[in-house]
Design an enzyme around this catalytic site. Structure first.
Site, PDB file in Angstrom:
ATOM      1  N   CYS A 180       5.517 -21.430   0.200  1.00 57.59           N
ATOM      2  CA  CYS A 180       4.213 -20.737   0.145  1.00 57.59           C
ATOM      3  C   CYS A 180       4.099 -19.620   1.177  1.00 57.59           C
ATOM      4  O   CYS A 180       3.101 -18.897   1.190  1.00 57.59           O
ATOM      5  CB  CYS A 180       3.076 -21.723   0.350  1.00 57.59           C
ATOM      6  N   CYS A 193      -0.358 -22.455   5.362  1.00 57.82           N
ATOM      7  CA  CYS A 193       0.553 -23.590   5.505  1.00 57.82           C
ATOM      8  C   CYS A 193       1.689 -23.422   4.495  1.00 57.82           C
ATOM      9  O   CYS A 193       1.550 -22.694   3.510  1.00 57.82           O
ATOM     10  CB  CYS A 193      -0.174 -24.912   5.290  1.00 57.82           C
ATOM     11  N   HIS A 216      -3.407 -20.056  -6.556  1.00 57.58           N
ATOM     12  CA  HIS A 216      -2.404 -19.936  -5.496  1.00 57.58           C
ATOM     13  C   HIS A 216      -1.018 -19.741  -6.119  1.00 57.58           C
ATOM     14  O   HIS A 216      -0.264 -20.696  -6.283  1.00 57.58           O
ATOM     15  CB  HIS A 216      -2.483 -21.227  -4.668  1.00 57.58           C
TER      16      HIS A 216
END
Ligand SMILES: CC(=O)SCCNC(=O)CCNC(=O)[C@H](O)C(C)(C)COP(=O)(O)OP(=O)(O)OC[C@H]1O[C@@H](n2cnc3c(N)ncnc32)[C@H](O)[C@@H]1OP(=O)(O)O
Length: 442
Positions: free
Chosen positions: A104, A428, A398
């Site tokens: 991510c 994160c 996302h």
């Protein structure tokens, strides 16, 4: 108690070098994955928003020194999507381009790599992005099925072929969903939602708090859409069959605490707190940011929008990866003698509401700040009115390799709209990492 410690790069190592400016950027609308491959691959998405971005620059696309693109789930037809996107964007055969993958964090890693190249004098102008089409995540065959296909392939005689065919079992056709595997940490064997559940437990986040956060996130995003706050960062995407995508389509303006309270836990039924309503959505989208040195700014008469002051990556146990923003942002704040109150705007990527809330609680927790961050006093309470002012991944979705890029792009736009001096974009990272960038408005 959380067992980890803040590992910090030395000041001398990070604060030298040439200034690096953010010049411009653009993204596609974020398009919710609806159970089947969406209209765009990662490269399609990168090209859709990259083309108008490059067309409005006063320099030629071939004037870039490098293209860097974050992408987590690279599809087999698009190995090194950075290079394919660069070619499809008309940047020329001689344009070097590479793809970065840090889960991510990929879309922010591309910016950070560009920042460090330019800061060190290795480049003057870099296009750094993120592109992800989670709706295209692959389906795999299980191992027994792969072995059966191999034995069928190897069979040379008719008898061998019949023997192989007879060994077929219908269960072989049951696919393994690549997306679910990708969102599961293989070391601690927890999916990302379970890591958020762990943080909810450790920091005593209630279901109601998580749902309240999610309702606020949808409502902020809806307001931003209505007020046109996102217009200067979104470029419409046009599919080959004539569909036009103009807006992020994951937002649910009718979200309410009552509706969210009815949803079942997605990862730890029946008592878990993380639900489809307070998690980030599975989404497709791409984003680019243009970075330039002072030389490039002067050469092309560019108007910088922001300067990157610093960046930091941190690591911790994969099972509590959601605290990554606390570690990486605190390292930056310590280095610049800043407190939470000195930061005007925050973008903390909303992987999960419980995870964002756990970060806020960690900063306000005396034991955590002392034992993990090495601080005598807790950082304190963050004013939530300066956090994710226009919503985040809970409403937007996302696209994992893109979000880190989007939050930097959006932070710069929000700082200009609200006339704020500085901000931190942080996220994160699955696998147990965190990334953060300190940005100052120009
Ligand atoms: C480092 C990191 O960043 S880690 C994070 C990486 N990303 C992830 O792990 C992704 C996390 N999210 C997920 O895995 C998925 O979104 C899940 C499993 C939580 C939910 O998946 P889905 O069931 O497909 O979610 P979906 O968004 O379709 O919602 C399901 C239902 O919940 C309900 N719902 C969801 N949100 C809302 C809301 N805000 N208000 C009311 N109802 C809602 C709806 O009934 C919806 O069904 P509908 O769309 O048919 O109306």
């Amino acid at each position: 108690m959380v067992q980890t410690t803040l590992h910090q790069h030395s000041e001398a190592q990070v604060l030298q070098g040439r200034p690096v400016y953010i010049i411009d950027g653009a993204r596609t609308p974020f398009i919710k994955a609806r159970g089947k491959p969406g209209p765009f691959t990662p490269v399609d998405l990168a090209v859709q928003c990259g083309r108008p971005l490059l067309l409005r620059q006063p320099f030629h696309p071939s004037d870039f020194d490098e293209v860097i693109l974050g992408c987590v789930s690279v599809i087999s037809d698009e190995m090194n999507p950075a290079r394919i996107a660069a070619l499809r964007l008309g940047m020329g055969d001689s344009m070097p381009a590479f793809t970065v993958q840090i889960n991510c964090g990929s879309g922010m890693q591309s910016i950070d790599t560009a920042y460090k190249y330019i800061r060190a004098g290795n480049a003057d102008l870099i296009l750094a992005g993120g592109a992800e089409a989670l709706s295209h995540a692959p389906l795999f065959f299980r191992r027994q099925a792969v072995e059966w296909f191999a034995s069928l392939n190897r069979a040379s005689s008719l008898a061998q072929k019949i023997k192989s065919l007879a060994a077929f079992k219908p269960g072989y056709l049951k696919p393994v969903i690549g997306l679910l595997r990708g969102l599961t940490d293989p070391v601690v064997e927890m999916n990302m939602g379970q890591t958020a559940e762990k943080l909810a437990y450790l920091f005593d986040i209630t279901r109601q708090q998580a749902d309240e956060y999610a309702v606020a996130s949808h409502s902020r995003l809806h307001r931003a859409q209505q007020e046109g706050f996102l217009q200067n960062e979104i470029e419409p995407a046009f599919s080959s069959c004539g569909q036009v995508f103009e807006h992020d389509d994951g937002v649910r303006p009718d979200s309410s605490l009552e509706k969210l309270a009815k949803l079942s836990p997605a990862f730890e039924p029946p008592h878990g707190k993380v639900t489809p309503g307070n998690s980030s959505q599975i989404t497709d989208g791409a984003s680019w940011v243009i970075l330039a040195s002072e030389d490039a700014v002067n050469r092309y008469k560019l108007e910088p929008r922001a300067i990157i002051k610093d960046s930091e990556w941190s690591a911790l146990s994969p099972s509590i990866m959601g605290l990554g923003p606390v570690l990486s942002s605190t390292a930056i704040m310590k280095r610049h003698q800043l407190t939470l109150d000195n930061i005007d705007l925050w973008e903390i990527n909303e992987a999960f509401a419980a995870q964002v809330l756990a970060c806020l609680k960690a900063w306000n927790d005396t034991d955590f700040c002392k034992s993990v961050l090495g601080l005598e006093q807790p950082m304190g309470e963050m004013d939530q009115s300066i956090l994710n002012v226009d919503g985040g991944a809970i409403g937007l979705g996302h696209p994992v390799g893109t979000s880190g890029n989007r939050i930097v792009l959006h932070l710069v736009n929000a700082m200009h709209r609200l006339d704020k001096k500085n901000g931190i974009a942080t996220e994160c990272i699955g696998g147990g990492q965190g990334g953060a960038m300190l940005i100052e408005k120009v």
